[in-house]
Design an enzyme around this catalytic site. Structure first.
Site, PDB file in Angstrom:
ATOM      1  N   HIS A  37       0.838  -1.202   0.000  1.00 38.54           N
ATOM      2  CA  HIS A  37       0.000   0.000   0.000  1.00 38.54           C
ATOM      3  C   HIS A  37       0.878   1.260   0.000  1.00 38.54           C
ATOM      4  CE1 HIS A  37      -2.797  -2.892   2.210  1.00 38.54           C
ATOM      5  NE2 HIS A  37      -3.538  -2.512   1.196  1.00 38.54           N
ATOM      6  N   GLN A  61     -17.938  -6.926  -2.138  1.00 33.01           N
ATOM      7  CA  GLN A  61     -16.981  -7.779  -2.853  1.00 33.01           C
ATOM      8  C   GLN A  61     -16.618  -9.043  -2.073  1.00 33.01           C
ATOM      9  OE1 GLN A  61     -14.013  -4.498  -2.896  1.00 33.01           O
ATOM     10  NE2 GLN A  61     -12.494  -6.088  -2.525  1.00 33.01           N
ATOM     11  N   GLY A 147      -2.215  -2.111  -7.497  1.00 35.34           N
ATOM     12  CA  GLY A 147      -1.062  -3.012  -7.468  1.00 35.34           C
ATOM     13  C   GLY A 147      -1.236  -4.191  -8.416  1.00 35.34           C
ATOM     14  N   LYS A 149      -0.316  -7.081  -7.770  1.00 34.12           N
ATOM     15  CA  LYS A 149      -0.633  -8.272  -6.973  1.00 34.12           C
ATOM     16  C   LYS A 149      -2.029  -8.765  -7.334  1.00 34.12           C
ATOM     17  CE  LYS A 149      -1.297 -10.568  -2.896  1.00 34.12           C
ATOM     18  NZ  LYS A 149      -2.511 -10.009  -2.353  1.00 34.12           N
TER      19      LYS A 149
HETATM   20  P1  AMP Z   1      -6.251  -4.053  -0.675  1.00 31.71           P
HETATM   21  O1  AMP Z   1      -6.193  -3.136   0.496  1.00 31.71           O
HETATM   22  O2  AMP Z   1      -5.730  -5.433  -0.393  1.00 31.71           O
HETATM   23  O3  AMP Z   1      -7.572  -4.029  -1.379  1.00 31.71           O
HETATM   24  O4  AMP Z   1      -5.199  -3.488  -1.724  1.00 31.71           O
HETATM   25  C1  AMP Z   1      -5.225  -2.144  -2.130  1.00 31.71           C
HETATM   26  C2  AMP Z   1      -4.296  -1.974  -3.299  1.00 31.71           C
HETATM   27  O5  AMP Z   1      -2.982  -2.376  -2.904  1.00 31.71           O
HETATM   28  C3  AMP Z   1      -4.673  -2.825  -4.506  1.00 31.71           C
HETATM   29  O6  AMP Z   1      -4.477  -2.069  -5.700  1.00 31.71           O
HETATM   30  C4  AMP Z   1      -3.715  -3.967  -4.415  1.00 31.71           C
HETATM   31  O7  AMP Z   1      -3.414  -4.538  -5.681  1.00 31.71           O
HETATM   32  C5  AMP Z   1      -2.492  -3.291  -3.845  1.00 31.71           C
HETATM   33  N1  AMP Z   1      -1.626  -4.278  -3.206  1.00 31.71           N
HETATM   34  C6  AMP Z   1      -1.961  -5.147  -2.224  1.00 31.71           C
HETATM   35  N2  AMP Z   1      -0.904  -5.925  -1.910  1.00 31.71           N
HETATM   36  C7  AMP Z   1       0.114  -5.545  -2.721  1.00 31.71           C
HETATM   37  C8  AMP Z   1       1.458  -5.969  -2.887  1.00 31.71           C
HETATM   38  N3  AMP Z   1       1.992  -6.947  -2.164  1.00 31.71           N
HETATM   39  N4  AMP Z   1       2.207  -5.346  -3.834  1.00 31.71           N
HETATM   40  C9  AMP Z   1       1.674  -4.347  -4.588  1.00 31.71           C
HETATM   41  N5  AMP Z   1       0.427  -3.904  -4.469  1.00 31.71           N
HETATM   42  C10 AMP Z   1      -0.358  -4.490  -3.545  1.00 31.71           C
END
Ligand code: AMP
Length: 279
Positions: A37, A61, A147, A149
């Site tokens: 993040h 979701q 990300g 990921k």
């Molecule tokens: P989340 O809070 O898990 O919904 O993630 C929020 C954003 O952070 C999304 O765009 C994810 O793809 C990105 N993200 C989560 N984990 C990673 C990671 N390990 N590397 C890069 N981006 C990430």
């Protein structure tokens, strides 16, 4: 740094920044920040005059049997981490602020979201696309940062932006990993020590698999079978899917068309996803 809970407050603040000529950047998240993040925030900070991070654990979701209630949350810690990255504004709405009780409109992407995670998590990408569309309408960012990921999510958002003409530039950031290769995820805190120790086997096998795919031609099945076995024996987990896909997240039959290897693995209480690009 301001923390706002109401859509109207966000709209007002962003409108003032826009009049001042600042580029507006949005980083949508579900909070419980880790370095993945923070990298997105740094990218946003470097490209935009106003850096806004949303924190919203989006109920639409999550499936009925999924972990919405026990998804990790810590707004105070997130606030401190975002402040240290010079974020201008956190938008952390309550569920009631985001969704009217009789909300009845959704965004449904119909192609990219079908396979991979879409099979095991029906309705997931509809929830994601809908909430991101709402965030885009509330914030009206010039750029939004996601990300790699969540590779399929990124592809779905790019589609939605193209198909529905959102005036937003979508920027992607590389996967941030632990030193042993495990992709950072808010859910990793739920891995038991023994599971945590075995979890990097997913990335290691995908990485090795990407090497096998690189320059390969013909049927993907023998390669995928070998990688499948390696992932399950290294991690002790159960694969939900392992797929060789192209840029549009479409499964390919011929190894030479493979752009990414993507997988979802159930390890103890956690569902891990990861992907590796085939060079
Ligand atoms: P989340 O809070 O898990 O919904 O993630 C929020 C954003 O952070 C999304 O765009 C994810 O793809 C990105 N993200 C989560 N984990 C990673 C990671 N390990 N590397 C890069 N981006 C990430």
């Amino acid at each position: 740094m301001r923390v706002l809970e109401k859509k109207d407050e966000v709209r007002n603040l962003v409108a003032r920044a826009r009049v001042g000529g600042r580029k507006i950047g949005l980083v949508p998240t579900m909070g419980f920040f880790h370095e993945g993040h923070l990298e997105l925030m740094r990218l946003c900070r470097s490209r935009c005059g106003l850096c806004l991070v949303s924190i919203f654990v989006n109920p639409t979701q999550f499936g009925p049997a999924e972990d919405f209630d026990r998804y990790p949350r810590d707004l105070e810690r997130d606030r401190a981490l975002a402040e240290a990255e010079s974020v201008d504004l956190i938008f952390a709405p309550a569920v009631e602020e985001m969704y009217a009780p009789d909300s009845s409109t959704v965004v449904l992407e119909n192609l990219v979201s079908r396979g991979l995670c879409g099979l095991g998590r029906p309705g997931h990408f509809q929830g994601v696309a809908t909430v991101v569309a709402k965030l885009f309408n509330i914030v009206q960012p010039d750029m939004a940062f996601f990300g790699r990921k969540d590779l399929q999510q990124l592809a779905v958002i790019r589609r939605m932006v193209r198909d529905l003409d959102f005036p937003v530039r979508v920027e992607a950031a590389p996967i941030v990993r632990e030193p042993d290769g495990l992709a950072l995820s808010s859910r990793n805190v739920y891995l038991e020590p023994e599971q945590r120790a075995r979890a990097p086997g997913l990335y290691r096998a995908l990485y090795r698999g990407a090497g096998m795919f690189s320059g390969a031609k013909g049927d993907t099945s023998p390669l995928l079978n070998e990688i499948h076995r390696e992932i399950e024996s290294a991690t002790g987990g159960r694969l939900e899917y392992l797929s060789a896909v192209d840029e549009e997240m479409e499964e390919v039959d011929d190894a030479s068309d493979c752009r990414y290897l993507a997988a979802a693995l159930h390890l103890g209480p956690v569902r891990l996803i990861d992907n590796v690009e085939v060079a």
